[in-house]
Design a protein around this motif. Sequence first.
Motif, mmCIF file in Angstrom:
data_model
loop_
_atom_site.group_PDB
_atom_site.id
_atom_site.type_symbol
_atom_site.label_atom_id
_atom_site.label_comp_id
_atom_site.label_asym_id
_atom_site.label_seq_id
_atom_site.Cartn_x
_atom_site.Cartn_y
_atom_site.Cartn_z
ATOM 1 N N ILE A 1 44.279 124.711 -79.753
ATOM 2 C CA ILE A 1 43.148 125.227 -79.459
ATOM 3 C C ILE A 1 43.208 126.694 -79.215
ATOM 4 N N ILE A 2 43.970 127.031 -78.012
ATOM 5 C CA ILE A 2 44.318 128.319 -77.490
ATOM 6 C C ILE A 2 45.331 129.138 -78.360
ATOM 7 N N GLY A 3 46.423 128.285 -79.000
ATOM 8 C CA GLY A 3 47.497 128.906 -79.523
ATOM 9 C C GLY A 3 47.063 129.595 -80.975
ATOM 10 N N GLU A 4 46.049 128.542 -81.526
ATOM 11 C CA GLU A 4 45.736 128.891 -82.982
ATOM 12 C C GLU A 4 45.526 130.477 -83.361
ATOM 13 N N GLY A 5 44.955 131.037 -82.404
ATOM 14 C CA GLY A 5 44.920 132.450 -82.910
ATOM 15 C C GLY A 5 45.933 133.228 -83.034
ATOM 16 N N LEU A 6 46.826 132.822 -82.140
ATOM 17 C CA LEU A 6 48.254 133.656 -82.088
ATOM 18 C C LEU A 6 48.979 133.211 -83.404
ATOM 19 N N LEU A 7 48.849 131.899 -83.650
ATOM 20 C CA LEU A 7 49.333 131.391 -85.023
ATOM 21 C C LEU A 7 48.871 132.085 -86.280
ATOM 22 N N ALA A 8 47.547 132.440 -86.191
ATOM 23 C CA ALA A 8 46.938 133.092 -87.090
ATOM 24 C C ALA A 8 47.259 134.679 -87.231
ATOM 25 N N GLN A 9 47.609 135.091 -86.128
ATOM 26 C CA GLN A 9 48.077 136.435 -85.977
ATOM 27 C C GLN A 9 49.421 136.753 -86.313
ATOM 28 N N GLY A 10 50.169 135.605 -86.597
ATOM 29 C CA GLY A 10 51.690 135.790 -87.055
ATOM 30 C C GLY A 10 52.586 135.405 -86.162
ATOM 31 N N LEU A 11 52.075 134.887 -84.829
ATOM 32 C CA LEU A 11 53.215 134.391 -83.887
ATOM 33 C C LEU A 11 53.636 132.887 -84.125
ATOM 34 N N THR A 12 54.472 132.777 -85.270
ATOM 35 C CA THR A 12 54.977 131.301 -85.616
ATOM 36 C C THR A 12 55.821 130.688 -84.763
#
Lengths: 370, 363, 318
Positions: B126-137
């Motif tokens: 839930i929290i990490g999803e935004g980071l993933l979407a912003q390219g932090l893979t």
Amino acid sequence: MTETLSAPAPLGSPPAHEVLLDVRDMKTHFKVLDGIVPAVDGVSFSLGRGQTLGIVGESGSGKSVTALTIMRLLDIPPAVIGAESEVWFDGREILHMPLDSMRRIRGKDMAMIFQEPLTSLNPVLSIGEQIGEQVRLHLKVSRHEARDRSIESLRSVGIPSPEARIKQFPHEMSGGMRQRVMIAMALSCEPKLLIADEPTTALDVTIQAQILELLKVIQQRTGSALLLITHDLGVVAEMVDHVVVMYAGQVVEQGTANEVMLEPKAPYTMGLLESIPTAEKRGGRLSVIKGVVPSPFHLPPACRFEPRCPYAWDLCHEVAPELYPVVGSGSGRRARCHLHQAAGESRRVAALELHADAMRVGRGLKEDPA
Amino acid sequence: MTAETPQSISPAGAPLLHVKGLKKHFPIHGGILKRQVATVYAVDGVDFDVFPGEVFSLVGESGCGKTTLGRSVLRLTEPTAGEVQFDGTDIIGLPVDELRRLRRQMQIIFQDPFGSLNPRMPISDIIGEGLLAQGLTDRKARDKKVEDALETVGLRREYTRRYPHEFSGGQRQRIGVARALALEPKFIVCDEPVSALDVSIQSQVLNLLLDLRRDFNLTYLFISHNLSVIQYFSDRVGVMYLGKIMEVGTVDDLYRNARHPYTIALLSAIPDPDPRRRQKRLVLKGDVPSPVAPPPGCRFSTRCWLREQLGNPERCTTEEPELRVISTGHRVACHFEDRITATTVADRVAAQSVIDTAIAAPV
Amino acid sequence: MSDVFSNEPGIEAERLRRAEEAGEDYEVGLESLSQWQLAWRKFRHHRLALIGLGIIATLIVVAIAGPILMPFDFATIPVPDKIVYQGSPPSLAHPMGETGGLQRDVLELVVNGSRTSLFIGFSSMFIGVTIGTIVGSIAGYVGGFLDNLLMRIVDVMLSLPILFVILVAGRFFGNGSVVLIVVIFGLFSWMGVSRLVRSQFLSIRESEFVEAARAVGVRDRRIIFRHILPNAFSPIVVVASLIVAGNIIGEAFVSFLGFGVSPTTPTWGNILSNALTFIPLGNWWWPMFPGLAIILTVLAVNFIGDGLRDALDPRSRA
């Protein structure tokens, strides 16, 4: 101000005549998969004829279950009502009376207003039919008379052109109007007790103002007693004379509205009042009650507020506090806290001083409220 | 405790968020052919600026459009018309990819601590999803940031593998804050962030939001119906009614010197927990009209006590009042604001019937 | 980036204070349970659903192991020396009796039939649910014209007299193959699912957690697969269980009429069908056991559906 709030009567016998509602050691538990939820766990209070009493508490405090238990509206099971619990209403014990007899009281001598009027009104019956049905059921009057009475009760709650309105259906009305209809319906048989469970929580603030003012006037006019259940300390302060504060299924404090709201004696109430945001607290942090309401399956062993209490000491973890009389107050004034025992004397003084300081800042008061 | 007061910030310099003429209309389709039969004027021409570091609040009753407005400035719903500039960038015309990049900087916290967290996702996602979407893979780097964010909002790092239903309302709201915070935004829309919380939890979350603002130099657009919370929390306030701003000013302007009849009624309606301050309040008549058919002229005219007191001047129903400046930073949309005095209010309170308040005056 | 969450002592103290304010774990000591674990806990308390699950599990084992233990190959099975009209009632050697005519062991037929019947029920359900989910997702997520078009197709499909179409299709392509029956049933059982999935999409799409995901920049594909579908899953599972039951009955019905699976592959339906002419001779055991198998399966599947409905309903938290 009468002292009926604590008028003790022996168990099993009716209270004095001036006491309309006497709740004694009410226990309502729910059996669920995970175990037993002690939603209401030994609650006692009483309400005099024509008086107003507020039950305040957060979600999970048991305040709504208390009202539903009094009205006998809970399904049994999953609810389990304590065998020794008693509720005396108008001289009769109603908690264990046959449901048939209860039905004759409910809606007539004792009526309830709910939070969400849309779900408590029948969508396929017109307003007139719903009020009329109740009137005819309880007052045994003719259809024609019931209609007149419905119109009259709608008029009394400020609904304009009630002759036309009785033909309307709930969905044709606004939220505020529906709550008025609920009130009209509740009052149509001139009940001795009106129970209002969060009557304005679902409404906007300007509509809330309308309904609260209306309730006040009507309560005074009809002389029925009012049991108001709410989480809103502001609403309580405006509406009622006596207050019962509940936490985790228990009464933690009781007294007059002035006493409880101005000089709270239970740490929970103190913390609640301190945490209210006000203009004077701008720029600083709000004082908080730390932590969360305990899970009903893992209640603290002794005092249920102890894990969140800033004043707690060893005793609070070991011995469950009773609802002690508050030193130097009338007999209706009680608090469930060891601070109000001899053992907590010095701590009490310090705690009350801390609280008074916090409130002086918060209310922008220069002097002590007393 | 340091008290660099929020009030000390003066609205000067370039605004972080500039909103002009913003409209959001929802069509209502009906009939077999799904033709548009009506329009909901949810937000109908709103201008305001939010300056860096301040808390700008929008207050109003349900249906006033404050929530839609909050969504529109983030382009979570596409505005019908108007301008929204964030940090100098026009976000209305922004292509999807650039908008996605900009989302790092503008975040939102929701009202419902139960509905705003996906029940089937662990906290880490839930929290990490935004980071993933912003390219932090990189999973590890992401988890580290998730744990940091959790700790920042006062929760334990170990909670990442848990699911939302294992938390209480207040804790869930903290998780929602952590989700927004993980992207390290500049600006957060707080949409009724404490309305669904118990009183004892509200103050915890308000404290958290104020701390974060100070620590991370955040700017908030705070949306609420709770006037006490707004008074405590904000620097400037806009009062909304039926899709329009009725009055805007600093907290002091509004709470000490309200000039719009609606603001005055709103303030009078707050129940005060101090029983000594029990007083007769100014009760408005009727409900908020439907945003499908807002009244002509001034939108508040149907419920306006001032208009009634002034003998229903025609101007209120024919001419829409502009939001005009009455003192620095204090703007009011009322033709007759100068006619309000302490006695007009007191007279009204004395004369009103608190029973016959069910419906508003006819237009 | 890392400086935002720095570990300066001042901020550390702040953090501790916030942790202090936030307080302890909500359900201290409760083990961490996922949604599915919680659902299973509730399901376990639903007695009929557990019985249903037991029955279905047993039947699946029978369907898999049975034909291996007592194979039935129409081509190689020896034809008895003499054809009798009267079968023989249940005995120790043949617990479900023997059929008339070719004197087959009814147990053997029912066991072999279970494989086909369950295969048809479950496979056609998978086809139906897959199509329905895809169609419903597209309609619900894309909306607009496409939504309208797809839903009208659903309306048309629903207005077809399905049984009749199946009979015709069976005759037209007809070679009595199991796969054909599976495909036909699959193609006619997705409409309800698609409507359900569409409505789920419409409501979940508006939920705050989806909005939150969009606010942090999550792409459509992930929103569909990680946010909406998992949350739409529970009602789909419930409907799927009902489709299994419906299609097992449907297959029996079609085969009974002689339009289904060819009698060389036993299914519960065609066993019944073959028994038909022997019922006047008093061979009650021949139709009874496959009939019982159908009833038992459908009941079990419906019980499971009921249990799932309760267990997966987020409103019933107890």
